[in-house]
Scaffold this active site. Structure first.
Site, PDB file in Angstrom:
ATOM      1  N   LYS A 107       0.850  -1.211   0.000  1.00  0.00           N
ATOM      2  CA  LYS A 107       0.000   0.000   0.000  1.00  0.00           C
ATOM      3  C   LYS A 107       0.881   1.256   0.000  1.00  0.00           C
ATOM      4  O   LYS A 107       0.561   2.247  -0.670  1.00  0.00           O
ATOM      5  CB  LYS A 107      -0.943  -0.035   1.208  1.00  0.00           C
ATOM      6  CG  LYS A 107      -1.813   1.184   1.373  1.00  0.00           C
ATOM      7  CD  LYS A 107      -2.903   1.315   0.317  1.00  0.00           C
ATOM      8  CE  LYS A 107      -3.655   2.637   0.488  1.00  0.00           C
ATOM      9  NZ  LYS A 107      -4.801   2.774  -0.384  1.00  0.00           N
ATOM     10  N   LYS A 153      -1.462  11.397   5.472  1.00  0.00           N
ATOM     11  CA  LYS A 153      -1.239  10.341   6.474  1.00  0.00           C
ATOM     12  C   LYS A 153      -0.476   9.170   5.850  1.00  0.00           C
ATOM     13  O   LYS A 153       0.477   8.649   6.422  1.00  0.00           O
ATOM     14  CB  LYS A 153      -2.588   9.867   7.027  1.00  0.00           C
ATOM     15  CG  LYS A 153      -2.445   8.678   7.947  1.00  0.00           C
ATOM     16  CD  LYS A 153      -3.561   7.670   7.978  1.00  0.00           C
ATOM     17  CE  LYS A 153      -4.244   7.206   6.779  1.00  0.00           C
ATOM     18  NZ  LYS A 153      -4.599   5.809   6.673  1.00  0.00           N
TER      19      LYS A 153
END
Ligand code: NAP
Length: 309
Positions: free
Chosen positions: A172, A240
């Site tokens: 990811k 983030k």
């Protein structure tokens, strides 16, 4: 299917994912902090619980889809967390995007109690969550993966076991590096076109048929041309994710300059109070950086390098 299934975290992504499990015939036990987040599931027959521990006491496979690393730590290891109710032989599948390093630590803590963990972050956004077409990147044991694969197939279409615990989160990170760097590249290309007096829509159209083709050029490129930065994937979530990439790369002693650059764009947007825009708004920051020089062709021949005059 004999496993009883729990789902925790019913936001933009988690709610449609849980609804897809329910539509496919899975009886769900759910928990969210806010009662209204659970309502669509409970109205369709899901059992609601006051805490993650209570979910764990009633289930064998538990999905989590919350915001950030501290949230996953709280839901799994905190007071009234999954760890307090989970039975030996259970599997926890964390689909949030969090730190790979923290994910491995959580997996180890659960293993100490006979509970397996998979990290299974996703790509594909809210649309992919609603349509059940997410790309799912999985880290963890082959046997746990095989056990939950039929459920993952109810939520996604491209499901790849990448490796052991944490490998899904590393994948990811790779995804977010690529998406961020491509957005920044598309922004530069379209700003150059516009500042040269060339129609950026025509540039996008031409490039979509060639080697520079990408989903980012297609989707984010259009958002930049329209200057429509409604999300989509929000700046603060991308920020983030790149913070996680940076923490991970620092732990490895790696320099990732493109990630650093894209992080600066995203930090600027958040500082400007624009964290809820789509991350295609990087175009806006780039345009502001060039506010005095961009937007028109060179004023005179003297500004054109001698070599090409
Ligand atoms: P979201 O809409 O903000 O939903 C987050 C959910 O997590 C909420 O239901 C919230 O509960 C719950 N939650 C957060 N902290 C919690 C805690 N400490 N304890 C219990 N529940 C907690 O976020 P989202 O867009 O669904 O994103 C979820 C994850 O997917 C994130 O890691 C994100 O990076 C990732 N992701 C998002 C997208 C996207 O396009 N949005 C795409 C790919 C991946 P309440 O409802 O009770 O407040």
């Amino acid at each position: 299917m004999t496993d009883r299934v729990g789902f925790i975290g019913l936001g933009i992504m988690g709610r449609p994912m849980a609804l897809n499990l329910q539509r496919a015939g899975v009886d769900l036990v759910v928990h969210a902090r806010r009662v209204e987040s659970m309502r669509p599931l409970s109205e369709a027959g899901a059992v609601t619980c006051a805490s993650p521990a209570e979910v764990a006491r009633q289930t064998d496979v538990i999905f989590t889809m919350v915001s950030d690393t501290p949230d996953v730590e709280a839901v799994i290891l905190g007071a009234n967390g999954l760890v307090e109710g989970a039975r030996a032989g259970a599997v926890v599948v964390d689909m949030s995007t969090i730190s790979p390093l923290a994910s491995r630590v959580i997996a180890k803590r659960l293993a100490g109690q006979g509970v397996e963990m998979l990290d299974a972050p996703v790509s594909g956004g809210e649309v992919g969550a609603i349509n059940g077409t997410l790309s799912i990147m999985v880290g963890g044991s082959v046997s746990a993966f095989a056990r939950v694969l039929p459920m993952l197939e109810m939520m996604g279409t491209n499901i790849v076991r990448i490796g052991e615990n944490g490998a899904g989160q590393v994948c990811k990170c790779c995804n977010q590096i690529l998406v961020g760097a491509t957005i920044a590249g598309v922004a530069e290309a379209l700003l150059l076109a516009k500042s040269s007096g060339v129609d950026p829509a025509k540039v996008r159209e031409a490039l979509l048929g060639g080697f520079a083709r990408s989903r980012v050029l297609e989707i984010h490129g259009q958002r930049m041309i329209d200057e429509d930065f409604r999300p989509g994937f929000k700046v603060r979530l991308h920020q983030k994710d790149l913070r996680i990439v940076t923490e991970n790369s620092q732990a490895l002693g790696l320099a990732l300059p493109s990630t650093a650059l894209v992080s600066q764009y995203l930090n600027t947007l958040v500082e400007q109070g624009l964290g809820d825009l789509d991350s295609a708004a990087i175009y806006q920051v780039l345009r502001e950086m060039n506010a005095s020089g961009g937007g028109h062709p060179p004023a005179s021949d003297s500004q054109i390098p001698v070599s090409i005059r």
